[in-house]
Design a protein around this motif. Structure first.
Motif, PDB file in Angstrom:
ATOM      1  N   ASP A 454      39.857  33.563  47.435  1.00  0.00           N
ATOM      2  CA  ASP A 454      40.611  32.327  47.208  1.00  0.00           C
ATOM      3  C   ASP A 454      41.280  32.326  45.835  1.00  0.00           C
ATOM      4  N   ALA A 455      40.610  32.927  44.837  1.00  0.00           N
ATOM      5  CA  ALA A 455      41.206  33.010  43.504  1.00  0.00           C
ATOM      6  C   ALA A 455      42.456  33.887  43.520  1.00  0.00           C
ATOM      7  N   GLN A 463      39.980  33.559  36.860  1.00  0.00           N
ATOM      8  CA  GLN A 463      38.888  33.231  37.768  1.00  0.00           C
ATOM      9  C   GLN A 463      38.473  34.457  38.584  1.00  0.00           C
ATOM     10  N   THR A 464      39.451  35.290  38.939  1.00  0.00           N
ATOM     11  CA  THR A 464      39.150  36.524  39.675  1.00  0.00           C
ATOM     12  C   THR A 464      38.247  37.427  38.847  1.00  0.00           C
ATOM     13  N   LYS A 504      40.042  44.499  35.105  1.00  0.00           N
ATOM     14  CA  LYS A 504      41.500  44.378  35.125  1.00  0.00           C
ATOM     15  C   LYS A 504      41.905  42.935  34.833  1.00  0.00           C
ATOM     16  N   SER A 505      42.849  42.777  33.913  1.00  0.00           N
ATOM     17  CA  SER A 505      43.323  41.438  33.545  1.00  0.00           C
ATOM     18  C   SER A 505      44.636  41.082  34.228  1.00  0.00           C
ATOM     19  N   GLN A 510      44.225  43.767  40.037  1.00  0.00           N
ATOM     20  CA  GLN A 510      43.107  43.147  40.747  1.00  0.00           C
ATOM     21  C   GLN A 510      43.301  43.218  42.257  1.00  0.00           C
ATOM     22  N   ARG A 511      44.524  42.944  42.692  1.00  0.00           N
ATOM     23  CA  ARG A 511      44.805  42.975  44.132  1.00  0.00           C
ATOM     24  C   ARG A 511      44.738  44.398  44.680  1.00  0.00           C
ATOM     25  N   GLU A 512      45.123  45.354  43.879  1.00  0.00           N
ATOM     26  CA  GLU A 512      45.047  46.749  44.310  1.00  0.00           C
ATOM     27  C   GLU A 512      43.590  47.171  44.517  1.00  0.00           C
ATOM     28  N   ALA A 513      42.707  46.753  43.587  1.00  0.00           N
ATOM     29  CA  ALA A 513      41.286  47.092  43.714  1.00  0.00           C
ATOM     30  C   ALA A 513      40.611  46.296  44.827  1.00  0.00           C
ATOM     31  N   PHE A 514      41.184  45.137  45.166  1.00  0.00           N
ATOM     32  CA  PHE A 514      40.623  44.285  46.213  1.00  0.00           C
ATOM     33  C   PHE A 514      40.730  44.934  47.590  1.00  0.00           C
TER      34      PHE A 514
END
Length: 578
Positions: A454-455, A463-464, A504-505, A510-514
């Protein structure tokens, strides 16, 4: 006039017939041909699908109901394929990011095995401060567990009636020591048996005063690991008062699996590392290998002793160790990447590409050895030179499920059930068993994952980061619980993937690692029993550089974590986990 009218009418009829023939007669064959072609198409069983959403299957061309793209002919190359084989289009392979690698090449099969464990108090240096006489605890001078104490420091005061009487005997005997030296010496020795020092005895004798509340001093220096009495407690001789641990030396206790038993022996050197000090390596020697195997977890305890004079290592801290592996095989051992393996609890599966010039893949069961530097040693099931899927394995297996082929969750190769609106229901053929404790902890991790998703939907990178850090801690706790090699491997990956997101900031990173985190969560979720709610496996074909990516959600409605507001509803439900 009548004859002229008849002539005009006759001419009109002839002209009308001629015009009708010219207009409709020429198209009769075309219409018939179209109808014939359409019938032939239906009779041939040709189906149409979407290149972006291969789960869409329709008997005639049109637009994809999900993305609106024109449908394309579905690949009918399944004829002649075995039940454990699947054929994919080149376009589907590109979108899924499928990559293959040759067994025994292109992968460095490392020469070490990693194991995980915890720092523990060295019980050999763990001292218990006991009472040397009966009495009542009047006061305790230490306030909490973890407090540092030094040798000779007062720990508590005790009222001891027997000790009061012995002190009175000392004062009386002191007056008679010239005439009765043996009696005087016997009284002093009696007090020494209660662990009173000569200085304490001399102080009582010189002061002439009897101490009613007698102090108890620490025999060793260290950290209080447990306070075992409270004020007002009545104690007997030998009753434990406190435990004091000397943390200058600590243990690291590892759980080694049955197939790793031959890798460990006493006196062996290990390189120990911890997440708290990523740039530090601690050298230790194996001091103990348990002689008995835990029948439930099929693990045995391997213990090493670590020098901790600098106080860096804390009891309870998670640690990892590497042990050198001597290759006992003739020639080079076959290895495959960890990402190539699908686990079903009882089986380890890979997808083999029998012909490099064909996009046909074959599911095969393999027997694996130790995990070394991100690669598994292959004991049986594969031969050197064979091509296997190294990336996109889960997507290939999902395509097999959609086509009713054998898959990791569908051993019989029957078509999957269809839910409402044509969404496929994930099977429950997983055989892996988790303990109730692991399932409970995974439920906590799942909640964090859903909040993290959701973040990302809200494009909130701070928040992520915070949630990923929290999730990594929970995953590390789960990793320390008892489970088999396969479960620990996947949970270890989860912890690593969450740490990567936390590091990752930027939102893009972040989305790539997700992507990998979600793939791993789906695999574990399919094997976990007792989940609180139904989960939807959702897929975005545009994510991951147009390779496609999945995620888990508790709502059927699409909220895309890879694009947020930019493409909030892009995606579809491709499966469910009940």
């Amino acid at each position: 006039m009548k004859k002229e009218n008849i002539i005009y009418i006759g001419i009109a009829v002839v002209v009308g017939l001629l015009a009708g023939y010219l207009i409709f007669g020429g198209n009769t064959e075309t219409t018939t041909s179209d109808e014939h072609d359409h019938s032939a198409e239906i009779a041939s069983g040709e189906m149409w699908t979407c290149s972006m959403h291969p789960q869409i299957m329709q008997p005639e061309p049109g637009s994809c109901p999900i993305c609106g793209m024109d449908l394309i002919p579905a690949d009918n190359g399944g004829e002649g394929l075995a039940v454990n084989q699947i054929k994919m289009t080149e376009n589907a392979m590109v979108l899924a990011g499928v990559e293959t690698v040759m067994v025994g090449s292109g992968v460095s099969g490392g020469d070490s095995v990693k194991i995980s464990g915890k720092v523990a108090i060295n019980q050999e240096s763990d001292a218990v401060q006991s009472a040397y006489f009966d009495g009542r605890i009047e006061s305790i001078s230490i306030n909490f567990e973890g407090e540092e104490v030094r040798k000779g420091q007062k720990l508590a005061t005790i009222y001891a009636p027997a000790l009061v009487s012995a002190q009175q005997e000392l004062l009386t005997a002191g007056k008679l020591k010239e005439s009765q030296p043996q009696l005087y010496k016997a009284v002093r020795n009696k007090l020494k048996l209660w662990k009173l020092s000569d200085a304490q005895i001399d102080q009582i004798e010189s002061s002439g005063q009897v101490l009613e509340n007698f102090p108890v001093y620490a025999n060793v220096s260290g950290v209080v690991s447990e306070i075992m009495v409270e004020e007002g407690d009545y104690i007997k001789t030998g009753s434990p008062l406190v435990k004091v641990a000397n943390l200058n030396s600590v243990w690291a206790i590892f759980d080694a699996y049955e197939n790793q038993l031959s890798l460990f022996k006493e006196g062996q050197t290990l390189d120990v590392s911890t997440n708290s000090y990523p740039n530090e390596t601690f050298t230790a020697k194996v001091s103990f290998v348990a002689p008995l195997l835990n029948k439930q977890t099929r693990t045995l305890e391997v213990r090493v002793e670590l020098d901790n004079k600098n106080g860096m290592l804390k009891p309870g801290m998670f640690v990892q160790a590497e042990v050198e592996v001597a290759n006992k095989r003739d020639g080079e051992a076959l290895t495959i990447p960890e990402s190539a393996v699908l686990w079903t609890g009882m089986r380890s599966l890979v997808y083999v590409q029998p012909n490099q010039n064909s996009s046909t893949f074959e599911m095969r069961e393999v027997e694996l050895g130790n995990l070394m530097n991100g690669s598994y040693v292959v004991n049986s099931g594969l031969q050197s030179g064979e091509m296997i899927v190294a990336k996109g394995t889960f997507t290939v297996d999902a395509a097999a499920q959609l086509q009713g082929k054998k898959s990791m969750m569908n051993q019989k190769g029957t078509a999957m059930q269809k839910g409402h609106e044509g969404h496929s229901e994930m099977g429950n053929g997983m055989k892996m068993e988790f303990s109730q404790e692991v399932a409970s902890k995974f439920g906590d991790l799942l909640k964090v994952y859903l909040d993290l998703k959701d973040a990302l939907v809200a494009s909130n990178q701070d928040q992520t980061q915070k949630l990923a850090k929290n999730g990594a801690e929970i995953a590390s706790e789960i990793k320390s619980l008892q489970m088999d090699d396969m479960g620990k491997s996947h949970i270890t990956q989860l912890a690593s993937q969450l740490k990567e997101i936390a590091s990752k900031s930027d939102l893009e990173g972040q989305r790539e690692a997700f992507v990998l985190l979600s793939q791993n969560m789906i695999q574990i979720g399919q094997q976990m029993k007792g989940l609180d709610a139904k989960l939807y496996v959702q897929h975005c074909p545009m994510a991951n550089n147009d390779k496609g990516a999945n995620w888990l959600s508790m709502e059927e409605e699409i909220r895309n974590p890879y694009y947020g507001d930019a493409m909030l509803t892009c995606g579809s439900v491709v499966g469910t986990i009940d």
